[in-house]
Design a protein around this motif. Structure first.
Motif, mmCIF file in Angstrom:
data_model
loop_
_atom_site.group_PDB
_atom_site.id
_atom_site.type_symbol
_atom_site.label_atom_id
_atom_site.label_comp_id
_atom_site.label_asym_id
_atom_site.label_seq_id
_atom_site.Cartn_x
_atom_site.Cartn_y
_atom_site.Cartn_z
ATOM 1 N N SER A 122 0.802 -1.289 0.273
ATOM 2 C CA SER A 122 -0.073 0.110 -0.682
ATOM 3 C C SER A 122 0.867 1.119 0.162
ATOM 4 O O SER A 122 0.284 2.322 0.536
ATOM 5 C CB SER A 122 -1.262 0.381 1.274
ATOM 6 N N CYS A 123 1.998 1.219 -0.187
ATOM 7 C CA CYS A 123 3.281 2.515 -0.210
ATOM 8 C C CYS A 123 2.517 3.012 -1.108
ATOM 9 O O CYS A 123 2.972 2.571 -2.509
ATOM 10 C CB CYS A 123 4.551 2.184 -0.097
ATOM 11 N N LYS B 289 4.808 6.495 -0.986
ATOM 12 C CA LYS B 289 5.551 7.055 -0.926
ATOM 13 C C LYS B 289 6.592 7.904 -2.936
ATOM 14 O O LYS B 289 6.386 8.911 -2.324
ATOM 15 C CB LYS B 289 7.344 7.112 -0.280
ATOM 16 N N CYS B 290 6.954 7.220 -3.562
ATOM 17 C CA CYS B 290 7.531 7.795 -4.844
ATOM 18 C C CYS B 290 6.091 9.044 -5.311
ATOM 19 O O CYS B 290 6.901 9.572 -5.482
ATOM 20 C CB CYS B 290 7.580 6.661 -6.015
ATOM 21 N N ILE B 291 5.028 7.848 -5.695
ATOM 22 C CA ILE B 291 3.583 9.275 -5.909
ATOM 23 C C ILE B 291 3.888 9.859 -5.393
ATOM 24 O O ILE B 291 3.266 11.613 -5.854
ATOM 25 C CB ILE B 291 2.727 8.019 -5.931
ATOM 26 N N ASP B 292 3.821 10.078 -3.544
ATOM 27 C CA ASP B 292 3.543 11.825 -3.177
ATOM 28 C C ASP B 292 4.986 12.394 -3.088
ATOM 29 O O ASP B 292 4.805 13.255 -3.436
ATOM 30 C CB ASP B 292 3.565 10.548 -1.580
ATOM 31 N N ALA B 293 5.876 11.947 -3.012
ATOM 32 C CA ALA B 293 6.979 12.607 -3.288
ATOM 33 C C ALA B 293 7.127 13.032 -4.748
ATOM 34 O O ALA B 293 8.178 14.260 -4.377
ATOM 35 C CB ALA B 293 8.581 11.389 -2.501
ATOM 36 N N CYS B 294 6.543 12.473 -5.810
ATOM 37 C CA CYS B 294 6.770 13.442 -7.141
ATOM 38 C C CYS B 294 6.319 14.779 -7.457
ATOM 39 O O CYS B 294 4.602 15.022 -7.312
ATOM 40 C CB CYS B 294 6.596 12.671 -8.061
ATOM 41 N N PRO B 295 7.688 15.882 -7.708
ATOM 42 C CA PRO B 295 7.113 17.160 -7.182
ATOM 43 C C PRO B 295 6.399 17.228 -8.905
ATOM 44 O O PRO B 295 5.027 18.127 -8.411
ATOM 45 C CB PRO B 295 8.330 18.271 -7.059
ATOM 46 N N ASP C 114 4.217 15.717 -10.934
ATOM 47 C CA ASP C 114 2.853 14.490 -10.428
ATOM 48 C C ASP C 114 3.697 13.836 -11.688
ATOM 49 O O ASP C 114 2.153 13.819 -12.252
ATOM 50 C CB ASP C 114 1.457 15.199 -10.680
ATOM 51 N N ALA C 115 4.594 13.027 -12.273
ATOM 52 C CA ALA C 115 4.453 12.679 -13.404
ATOM 53 C C ALA C 115 4.247 11.410 -12.957
ATOM 54 O O ALA C 115 4.381 10.262 -13.966
ATOM 55 C CB ALA C 115 6.189 12.593 -13.529
ATOM 56 N N ILE C 116 4.305 10.729 -11.704
ATOM 57 C CA ILE C 116 3.997 8.969 -11.708
ATOM 58 C C ILE C 116 2.171 9.733 -10.705
ATOM 59 O O ILE C 116 1.974 9.584 -9.258
ATOM 60 C CB ILE C 116 4.597 8.496 -10.533
ATOM 61 N N TYR C 117 1.293 9.765 -11.653
ATOM 62 C CA TYR C 117 0.138 10.347 -12.208
ATOM 63 C C TYR C 117 -0.643 9.050 -11.360
ATOM 64 O O TYR C 117 -2.480 9.533 -10.845
ATOM 65 C CB TYR C 117 -0.257 10.365 -13.560
ATOM 66 N N GLU C 118 0.085 7.569 -11.758
ATOM 67 C CA GLU C 118 -1.340 6.747 -10.969
ATOM 68 C C GLU C 118 -0.519 5.539 -10.880
ATOM 69 O O GLU C 118 0.302 5.921 -11.521
ATOM 70 C CB GLU C 118 -2.253 6.345 -11.387
ATOM 71 N N PRO C 119 -0.550 4.917 -9.542
ATOM 72 C CA PRO C 119 0.272 3.462 -9.716
ATOM 73 C C PRO C 119 1.006 2.687 -10.202
ATOM 74 O O PRO C 119 0.322 2.522 -11.738
ATOM 75 C CB PRO C 119 -0.480 2.532 -8.548
ATOM 76 N N TYR C 120 1.892 2.686 -11.196
ATOM 77 C CA TYR C 120 2.880 2.395 -12.288
ATOM 78 C C TYR C 120 2.822 2.879 -13.271
ATOM 79 O O TYR C 120 3.036 2.159 -14.424
ATOM 80 C CB TYR C 120 2.350 0.391 -11.954
#
Length: 308
Positions: A187-188, A190-196, A198-204
């Protein structure tokens, strides 16, 4: 022991001798699951100006179209995690580019591995790849059991995190194939929350055209408006999503002298970087991947950060 098992053992032993973190083997066949993902990613224009990603669609998904007669894909990981990182409050360079350009370092090791295998196994043919051809390296590494593709789209291993390069040998011999491992992101986020940006727009799912690495390396034109105050001092590449990943607490420093940085890279503060000349740039990054962005590109990136 069968010849497949014997050959596979030889390959893994030689890979370890040459300093690779790990080695996995998978059957050279069409990547059925990856096909729709790649197609949708391209349709969404998530590759931005990286138009080369549109080329050789079939070869990216089918190694038998890339290397004639291929039967096996050998995936290899090579550690680049540094013992020492840059000081606080300076313009930052992605850790993978601290030392000598990895293409040259790893390509040499792959050639040596190929020669050794031809000597010990006999009549085999193939090609070596280090981020240099239409090969979906993370998909092959995952298929070979070396890790899983995390929510930030990087390959993750429970043992060693994600700070490593991925390389391949595609060979024309049958081998014993490894099996994929399970996903341990849980359920982590962290990578999504930290990307300034918003390049990781949803998991994976990563929009490459919004990634700081894309802006500071791949983008040849001016960095667009709308991303001011979001670069967090990254002037070449970005490690944010990897730095916050809990699995990278298991990263250990590499043993590759060629990846050790120029001393100035570790000691320079912002003023030093802002006053850098082309000659000094060429000295610090003489054989580094940072040369890709060129002196003018690095200055452009710093200027964008300063004006944000």
């Amino acid at each position: 022991m069968s010849s497949k098992a014997t050959y596979s053992e030889i390959i893994k032993n030689e890979a370890s001798r040459l300093g690779f973190l790990s080695c996995g083997i998978s059957k050279a066949e069409f990547l059925e699951e990856e096909a729709p993902r790649l197609e949708n990613w391209l349709k969404e224009n998530a590759h931005g100006e990286m138009r080369y990603m549109e080329n050789h669609f079939d070869k990216r998904l089918d190694p038998t179209k890339l290397v004639e007669g291929s039967k096996s894909v050998i995936s290899l990981l090579y550690n680049y995690y540094p013992e020492e990182t840059q000081k606080e409050n300076t313009y930052k360079v992605s850790k993978y580019a601290y030392g000598r350009d990895y293409h040259h370092v790893i390509k040499g090791k792959l050639k040596e591995l190929m020669y050794t295998l031809q000597d010990q196994i006999g009549d085999l043919h193939g090609r070596a790849f280090v981020d240099s051809a239409p090969v979906l390296e993370k998909a092959w590494a995952a298929k070979s059991g070396l890790g899983w593709v995390g929510k930030h789209s990087n390959l993750l291993s429970k043992q060693t995190g994600s700070f490593y390069f991925i390389a391949e040998l595609i060979l024309d011999i049958d081998l014993e194939y490894d099996t994929p491992v399970t996903d341990h992101c849980g359920s982590c986020t962290k990578c999504i929350d930290a990307c300034p940006t918003d390049a990781i727009y949803e998991p994976y799912k990563v929009d490459g055209s919004k990634c700081i690495s894309y802006f500071t390396i791949e983008l040849k034109n001016e960095i667009p408006k709308g991303y001011e105050n979001q670069f967090e001092d990254w002037m070449f590449g970005c490690d944010i999503c990897q730095d916050v990943c809990p699995w990278n607490r298991f990263s250990k420093p590499h043993n590759e002298p060629l990846f050790n940085p120029h001393p100035d890279l570790l000691s320079y503060d912002k003023r030093d970087w802002e006053e850098i000349t082309k000659d000094v740039f060429n000295d610090i990054f003489r054989k580094s991947a940072v040369k890709r962005t060129k002196f003018e590109g690095l200055k452009r990136n710093m200027k964008y950060i300063q004006e944000s």
